[in-house]
Motif scaffolding. Structure first.
Motif, PDB file in Angstrom:
ATOM      1  N   ALA A   1      -3.537 -78.517 -18.654  1.00  0.00           N
ATOM      2  CA  ALA A   1      -4.627 -77.642 -19.094  1.00  0.00           C
ATOM      3  C   ALA A   1      -5.795 -78.440 -19.657  1.00  0.00           C
ATOM      4  O   ALA A   1      -6.959 -78.080 -19.462  1.00  0.00           O
ATOM      5  N   VAL A   2      -5.503 -79.535 -20.349  1.00  0.00           N
ATOM      6  CA  VAL A   2      -6.564 -80.386 -20.887  1.00  0.00           C
ATOM      7  C   VAL A   2      -7.270 -81.123 -19.767  1.00  0.00           C
ATOM      8  O   VAL A   2      -8.498 -81.229 -19.741  1.00  0.00           O
ATOM      9  N   ARG A   3      -6.517 -81.645 -18.820  1.00  0.00           N
ATOM     10  CA  ARG A   3      -7.088 -82.447 -17.739  1.00  0.00           C
ATOM     11  C   ARG A   3      -7.896 -81.601 -16.767  1.00  0.00           C
ATOM     12  O   ARG A   3      -8.938 -82.042 -16.279  1.00  0.00           O
ATOM     13  N   TRP A   4      -7.443 -80.367 -16.484  1.00  0.00           N
ATOM     14  CA  TRP A   4      -8.018 -79.616 -15.376  1.00  0.00           C
ATOM     15  C   TRP A   4      -9.471 -79.222 -15.584  1.00  0.00           C
ATOM     16  O   TRP A   4     -10.282 -79.551 -14.691  1.00  0.00           O
TER      17      TRP A   4
ATOM     18  N   LEU B   1       1.283 -87.181 -17.106  1.00  0.00           N
ATOM     19  CA  LEU B   1       0.767 -86.702 -15.828  1.00  0.00           C
ATOM     20  C   LEU B   1       0.886 -87.799 -14.775  1.00  0.00           C
ATOM     21  O   LEU B   1       0.836 -88.985 -15.089  1.00  0.00           O
ATOM     22  N   PRO B   2       1.046 -87.406 -13.511  1.00  0.00           N
ATOM     23  CA  PRO B   2       1.355 -88.401 -12.467  1.00  0.00           C
ATOM     24  C   PRO B   2       0.214 -89.366 -12.193  1.00  0.00           C
ATOM     25  O   PRO B   2      -0.961 -88.995 -12.227  1.00  0.00           O
ATOM     26  N   GLN B   3       0.602 -90.604 -11.917  1.00  0.00           N
ATOM     27  CA  GLN B   3      -0.336 -91.630 -11.484  1.00  0.00           C
ATOM     28  C   GLN B   3      -0.277 -91.859  -9.979  1.00  0.00           C
ATOM     29  O   GLN B   3      -1.109 -92.571  -9.429  1.00  0.00           O
ATOM     30  N   ARG B   4       0.724 -91.256  -9.329  1.00  0.00           N
ATOM     31  CA  ARG B   4       0.833 -91.360  -7.874  1.00  0.00           C
ATOM     32  C   ARG B   4       1.545 -90.133  -7.341  1.00  0.00           C
ATOM     33  O   ARG B   4       2.574 -89.722  -7.888  1.00  0.00           O
ATOM     34  N   LEU B   5       0.992 -89.547  -6.280  1.00  0.00           N
ATOM     35  CA  LEU B   5       1.528 -88.328  -5.691  1.00  0.00           C
ATOM     36  C   LEU B   5       1.996 -88.588  -4.259  1.00  0.00           C
ATOM     37  O   LEU B   5       1.427 -89.436  -3.561  1.00  0.00           O
TER      38      LEU B   5
ATOM     39  N   SER C   1      -8.678 -81.880  -9.088  1.00  0.00           N
ATOM     40  CA  SER C   1      -9.304 -82.239 -10.358  1.00  0.00           C
ATOM     41  C   SER C   1      -8.299 -82.407 -11.484  1.00  0.00           C
ATOM     42  O   SER C   1      -8.607 -83.000 -12.517  1.00  0.00           O
ATOM     43  N   ALA C   2      -7.075 -81.894 -11.310  1.00  0.00           N
ATOM     44  CA  ALA C   2      -6.033 -82.116 -12.311  1.00  0.00           C
ATOM     45  C   ALA C   2      -5.454 -83.519 -12.202  1.00  0.00           C
ATOM     46  O   ALA C   2      -4.853 -84.017 -13.152  1.00  0.00           O
ATOM     47  N   PHE C   3      -5.632 -84.148 -11.039  1.00  0.00           N
ATOM     48  CA  PHE C   3      -5.120 -85.507 -10.814  1.00  0.00           C
ATOM     49  C   PHE C   3      -6.231 -86.351 -10.187  1.00  0.00           C
ATOM     50  O   PHE C   3      -6.089 -86.849  -9.064  1.00  0.00           O
ATOM     51  N   PRO C   4      -7.352 -86.546 -10.872  1.00  0.00           N
ATOM     52  CA  PRO C   4      -8.544 -87.126 -10.234  1.00  0.00           C
ATOM     53  C   PRO C   4      -8.399 -88.578  -9.802  1.00  0.00           C
ATOM     54  O   PRO C   4      -9.080 -89.014  -8.884  1.00  0.00           O
ATOM     55  N   THR C   5      -7.539 -89.341 -10.468  1.00  0.00           N
ATOM     56  CA  THR C   5      -7.427 -90.765 -10.143  1.00  0.00           C
ATOM     57  C   THR C   5      -6.097 -91.116  -9.478  1.00  0.00           C
ATOM     58  O   THR C   5      -5.831 -92.294  -9.247  1.00  0.00           O
ATOM     59  N   ALA C   6      -5.279 -90.125  -9.184  1.00  0.00           N
ATOM     60  CA  ALA C   6      -3.945 -90.392  -8.638  1.00  0.00           C
ATOM     61  C   ALA C   6      -4.005 -90.545  -7.122  1.00  0.00           C
ATOM     62  O   ALA C   6      -4.410 -89.612  -6.426  1.00  0.00           O
TER      63      ALA C   6
ATOM     64  N   ALA D   1      -9.970 -87.473  -3.160  1.00  0.00           N
ATOM     65  CA  ALA D   1     -10.942 -88.408  -3.726  1.00  0.00           C
ATOM     66  C   ALA D   1     -10.342 -89.790  -3.947  1.00  0.00           C
ATOM     67  O   ALA D   1     -10.960 -90.810  -3.628  1.00  0.00           O
ATOM     68  N   ALA D   2      -9.139 -89.846  -4.528  1.00  0.00           N
ATOM     69  CA  ALA D   2      -8.479 -91.129  -4.754  1.00  0.00           C
ATOM     70  C   ALA D   2      -7.961 -91.674  -3.419  1.00  0.00           C
ATOM     71  O   ALA D   2      -7.813 -90.924  -2.448  1.00  0.00           O
TER      72      ALA D   2
END
Length: 310
Positions: A25-28, A140-144, A166-171, A204-205
């Motif tokens: 919720a904070v990240r999104w 939160l995940p760093q790789r999906l 957007s919940a995982f912008p850098t993953a 994006a990532a």
């Protein structure tokens, strides 16, 4: 504002589920709707259950989050009598949920079932994606990893995953397709489907494409996730039976890697036909769709050559 619906029970794993939803919720960012359904054999009043949820929220958001992040999340509370599976569809529609976050070992109607069984049943009742969180604290995940049969994947699934980006912008995202030895002559078409999906998703990532030979894809994806240390597995099961196989007792008993990380379940959305009031509208829609198709074809061709396959 995005909305996360979080069904809770009274097990110890509830805290881990809500803690994970808080971080999302904070990240999104998003607001959280907490839903507790009280079985008929519990005599506690609904007001008392609401107070219990509020106490849990206040404790967790200041223990697990910074003060600024804790204040940023808006919470709503829904306490209902009955079973979760009787209310989840209406509640997801009522709050326009973009995502359901629930525990792997969630208890519904006071019934303890094999891990994942309730989640699999509820996935069929809601239209939004469902994120199944196993017990334990995690970041939160760093790789999906996204596992699917991309040749037959419903085209409405990819936009649902893109909406969560957007919940995982850098993953980074790894797209994985398995094929059986008997499908070797079809590898060219399988690579094309994989490349087309990557182009349409436009994550994006950095993304990587993997076409792997294995006649046991569930064992294969667990080993693949363990090898790259993925923290989130995305799946698009073709049927409820296929989803249940991910949480089969043999995998949960042996603590297979894919049962120890969150699993995001994507269902195909029902596509609404475009309304054409006249021939001119039909021509305009055709002109609008043509460039997008040409762009996707060019992107697919570029991504096609980047597929890693064995």
């Amino acid at each position: 504002m995005k909305t996360i619906l979080v069904p809770l029970d009274h097990t110890a794993a509830t805290e881990a589920t809500l803690a994970y939803a808080n971080k999302l919720a904070v990240r999104w960012p998003a607001e959280i709707v907490l839903l507790y359904c009280q079985p008929a054999d519990i005599v506690t009043t609904l007001e008392a259950q609401t107070q219990h949820l509020q106490s849990l929220v206040e404790r967790l958001r200041y223990q697990q989050l910074t003060r600024q992040d804790g204040r940023r999340i808006r919470y709503h509370y829904r306490v209902l009598a009955g079973c979760l599976h009787d209310h989840i569809r209406a509640e997801a529609t009522r709050c326009a949920a973009d995502l359901v976050v629930m525990g792997l070992e969630h208890i519904d109607c006071g019934r303890q079932e094999a891990p994942g069984n309730h989640a699999a049943a509820l996935t069929e009742l809601v239209t939004c994606p469902v994120l199944v969180v196993p017990p334990g604290r995690r970041s939160l995940p760093q790789r999906l990893v996204f596992l699917a049969d991309f040749g037959t994947l419903n085209p409405t699934v990819l936009p649902r995953l893109a909406a969560l980006e957007s919940a995982f912008p850098t993953a980074p995202l790894d797209l994985v397709q398995f094929y059986a030895p008997a499908q070797r002559p079809q590898r060219r078409s399988l690579r094309q489907g994989l490349a087309k999906a990557a182009a349409q998703l436009a994550w994006a990532a950095p993304s990587a494409l993997h076409l792997l030979e294995d006649d046991a894809p569930l064992e294969g994806i667990s080993e693949f996730c363990a090898h790259i240390q993925a923290q989130l597995l995305v799946i698009a099961p073709a049927s409820p039976a296929q989803l249940l196989r991910y949480f089969d007792a043999c995998y949960t008993t042996t603590r297979a890697y894919h049962t120890q990380i969150p699993v995001l379940v994507l269902r195909a959305a029902e596509r609404q036909p475009a309304v054409q009031c006249c021939d001119k509208c039909a021509e305009r829609l055709a002109r609008q769709e043509a460039p997008a198709g040409a762009t996707a074809t060019a992107s697919s061709r570029a991504a096609y050559h980047g597929v890693n396959w064995v």
